[in-house]
Design an enzyme around this catalytic site. Structure first.
Site, short mmCIF file in Angstrom:
data_model
loop_
_atom_site.label_atom_id
_atom_site.label_comp_id
_atom_site.label_asym_id
_atom_site.label_seq_id
_atom_site.Cartn_x
_atom_site.Cartn_y
_atom_site.Cartn_z
CD GLU A 158 -3.63 -5.54 3.24
OE1 GLU A 158 -4.33 -6.55 2.54
OE2 GLU A 158 -2.85 -5.15 3.63
CD GLU A 177 -3.11 -1.17 2.14
OE1 GLU A 177 -3.65 -0.60 2.19
OE2 GLU A 177 -2.98 -1.54 3.32
#
Ligand code: NAD
Length: 724
Positions: A135, A115
């Site tokens: 995630e 990210e």
């Protein structure tokens, strides 16, 4: 251990290389974010810095956000320790920074690591770098803008695949998709990234803020349509967990209302998801699996695993061929012994079939498959056993045969050789009774199909040496299994704890509950197959054999009925012949077979246990509890007897060996979410109504009365003390 840190070096070219360092995978610990802010502030301030390269130390970019923080949030209930990084770091510092950033990716860039890289203005990667946003496997969603930037970089359909299925890709695939701008050799990574950063400053390369891109997103109606289909698929594939639908909501918000709105929604949804039972269960499952490699007096006494280069397998049936497949795929030579050339050929063909099916399912490259198949050699005698490091016996479950084989291999193998058995039930002391090598005898209990199922129960006796336990654990890791060290008892940890699973289903069936209702409820709970369908798939031979073994060991709590005998008499043998409780036809899902019902009626009439001759009335919730609380009860006995090192090992074993849903954290974790007291009182009530099968164990009673969680350590029963 070195503290997590962020370092910055500014070169003569005016590029600041900011490096995250937190071995082994540069996890993003809380202090890393402070370090990043500080170094970036300095880089933006300094006149001699024109651009930034963001890198990871020691050949890895970053494995992602530090999961220990999730565990702390779960334990304390305090979300304020979660750093706000999405806006304050990814947007404000990196993406909207006044100097460009190029991310230099190598090794891995996962989760929060990727990210941060998505917020950079370009990404250069070394070959074979692993990129992904996993995630959702922890019950949350990407929380630093991943849900917004990934679709903008690679398009919505591919981004959904990567996020919803937590599927990593390589940097080469990333390059084709537009996630990575260039793949360069590892030793040129930093140089190429510096140059790219300078090229951005010089306007030779574009300065791209991913969050502002819309060119790959498609029109709003297209997006709505893709998300609608993804919602339906996710509903089918990911039952009982909220994060997949939540991820889709957040992506949709950003595409329809703009990336920044998406980021805000992402942050707030992330904070809600972290408190869900699914996240708590999945994070627990993650740490439980990690803990299995710590075994007192084995992994902590300075021993080093010995190299195991060649393994002999005795028996090339279902299990032997699967184990051989797993070994050769990891470059370990295998000698496969069978009783005659016909069976040997059958075994070798089974191995070939296993390997080739991996190729046809695109899970293995053709050249690797061919190489693996060269690593197995067949034999009909023990001549080739003179230089093997380990033998794994996988012949039929027959005590005298196994004893004879162990006496033979003790003579045929070198003195360092590990003598392992894949028995699923027989006491290993009995298996090795006719040898003088008790310290080298160990159980290597694989689950079927052995080249697919991830669990390896490493069964130790009181006499197995620590070195032998460590060696087998190490082989397990090499062949990509999760080894869990367990004690020697009937059924070991998993089969022992789960034997009441089908038993209670049969008991309920004979109390008048519909079998298809039972299977449906258990499958809704999250186990892949209900107890009856599982029996159909395993085959009734296994059911008869294991029931007999458990009846002998635990006569006080084994339920018996004539049902399986009646089914066999009726020409049914489950999936083996296409007819059991279900009808199995090639190419279609198993269908409930109503013609089995008269056979069930006959069995019910024979044992006649329905109170007043009438079916009992139970709710859906009670059915699930009446099937699974007896499993918890037996699992308590497993804990009490010290069969596992710690309660969480049983969680891992139940997830990997029985496919107990990982989002429920494993059998003991799940039981603690209900409470020992409730489980104890329910079992107590059912034992009064329906008999001894449900009688609560001593351990459960004690924990319930004293208000102690089942997972709390320190069992002090004499059996446990003797074992550990
Ligand atoms: P199987 O019947 O498929 O295979 C056994 C093989 O052993 C046969 O091919 C037989 O020819 C061979 N054999 C017998 N005596 C031999 C000898 N003296 N030398 C060489 N080969 C010999 O059985 P399986 O299902 O593979 O089970 C093997 C073992 O694994 C058993 O102990 C079983 O309890 C255990 N196990 C089975 C499962 C399962 O799901 N089937 C799971 C875990 C463990």
């Amino acid at each position: 251990m070195r503290q997590p840190r962020v370092i910055m070096e500014v070169g003569d070219d005016g590029v600041a290389v900011i490096t995250v360092s937190n071995p082994p995978v540069n996890a993003l610990a809380l202090t890393i974010f402070d370090g990043l802010k500080e170094k970036y502030a300095e880089a933006m301030r300094r006149d001699d810095v024109k651009a930034v390269v963001l890198a990871g130390d020691a050949g890895k970019f970053s494995g992602g956000f530090d999961i220990n923080v999730f565990e702390r949030v779960h334990k304390t209930g305090d979300a304020s320790i979660l750093p706000e990084t999405s806006i304050s770091v990814a947007v404000n510092v990196i993406e909207d920074g006044k100097k460009p950033t190029v991310a230099a990716l190598q090794g891995l860039a996962l989760g929060g690591g990727l990210e941060l890289a998505l917020a950079a203005h370009a990404r250069i990667a070394a070959p074979k770098t692993l990129l992904g946003l996993p995630e959702l496997t922890l019950g949350v969603i990407p929380g630093s803008g991943g849900t917004q930037r990934l679709p903008r970089l690679i398009g919505l359909p591919k981004a959904l695949e990567l996020m919803l299925f937590s599927k990593p890709i390589t940097s080469e695939e990333g390059n084709d998709l537009g996630l990575v701008d260039a793949v360069v050799p590892s030793d040129e990574l930093i140089k190429a990234s510096r140059q790219w950063a300078l090229d951005i400053i010089e306007r030779r390369k574009p300065w791209i803020r991913s969050l502002h891109r819309i060119d790959k997103l498609g029109s709003v109606p297209e997006v709505v349509d893709i998300i609608k289909t993804a919602r339906q698929q996710a509903k089918q594939s990911f039952k009982n967990v909220p994060q997949h639908q939540a991820c889709l909501d957040v992506i949709e918000e950003g595409i329809i209302h703009g990336g920044y709105h998406g980021i805000l929604k992402e942050s707030s949804v992330f904070k809600d998801l972290i408190f869900t039972d699914a996240s708590k269960g999945l994070v627990h499952a993650f740490f439980s699996q990690r803990a299995t490699s710590k075994v007192p007096n084995v992994s902590d006494i300075g021993l080093k695993p010995r190299k195991i280069s060649k393994v002999a397998i005795i028996g090339g049936g279902l299990m032997g061929s699967g184990i051989a497949t797993a070994l050769i795929l990891s470059n370990i030579y295998v000698i496969l012994k069978e009783i005659n050339s016909e069976y040997l050929l059958k075994g070798i063909k089974a191995i070939e079939g296993n390997v080739r099916s991996l190729v046809s399912r695109k899970k293995l490259a053709k050249d690797k498959a061919e190489k693996a198949l060269l690593m197995v050699k067949g034999t009909l005698d023990y001549t080739d056993f003179k230089d093997v490091d380990m033998v794994i016996e996988a012949v039929v479950e027959h005590i005298p045969l196994k004893q004879k084989i162990f006496a033979d291999i003790e003579k045929a193998c070198p003195p360092h050789c590990i003598l392992a058995s894949n028995t699923s039930t027989i006491d290993l002391n009995v298996v090795g009774e006719k040898t003088k090598s008790q310290d080298r005898i160990i159980g290597a209990h694989f689950f079927s199909p052995a080249h697919v199922m991830p669990l390896l129960e490493v069964v130790r006796t009181e006499k197995t040496s620590a070195q032998v336990i460590l060696d087998l654990m190490n082989v397990g890791k090499i062949i990509k299994k999760v080894p869990v060290v367990v004690g020697n008892c009937t059924g070991f940890a998993v089969n022992r704890a789960f034997f009441p699973y089908s038993q209670s289903a049969h008991l309920l069936l004979h109390l008048g509950v519909d079998l298809f209702r039972i299977d449906q409820l258990i499958s809704n709970f999250g186990l892949p197959l209900g107890p009856f369908q599982l029996q159909d798939v395993a085959g009734y031979g296994v059911v008869v054999a294991t029931t007999e073994i458990f009846r002998t060991s635990f006569p006080d709590r084994t339920f018996q009925s004539p049902l399986v005998g009646l089914l066999l008499k009726n020409g049914r043998n489950g999936k083996n012949n296409g007819k059991g409780y279900y009808i199995f036809e090639k190419g279609s899902k198993p269908k409930p077979d109503p013609s089995v019902l008269p056979i069930i009626e006959e069995s019910r009439r024979t044992i006649n246990i329905m109170p007043g001759g009438k079916p009992i009335s139970v709710t859906d919730e009670e059915i699930i509890q009446m099937i699974l609380f007896p499993v918890v009860n037996e699992a308590c006995r497993v804990l009490d007897e010290g069969v596992v090192v710690r309660a969480s090992d049983l969680d891992t074993a139940s997830i990997l060996g029985m496919s107990f849903p990982s989002y429920r954290g494993g059998i003991i974790f799940w039981a603690d979410t209900i409470g020992a007291d409730i489980i104890y009182k329910s079992l107590q009530k059912w034992s009064e109504l329906y008999g001894n099968f449900f009688r609560p164990s001593r351990y459960l009673e004690e924990r319930a009365t004293r208000g102690i969680p089942l997972s709390a350590p320190a069992t002090t029963s004499p059996a446990a003390k003797a074992r550990l």
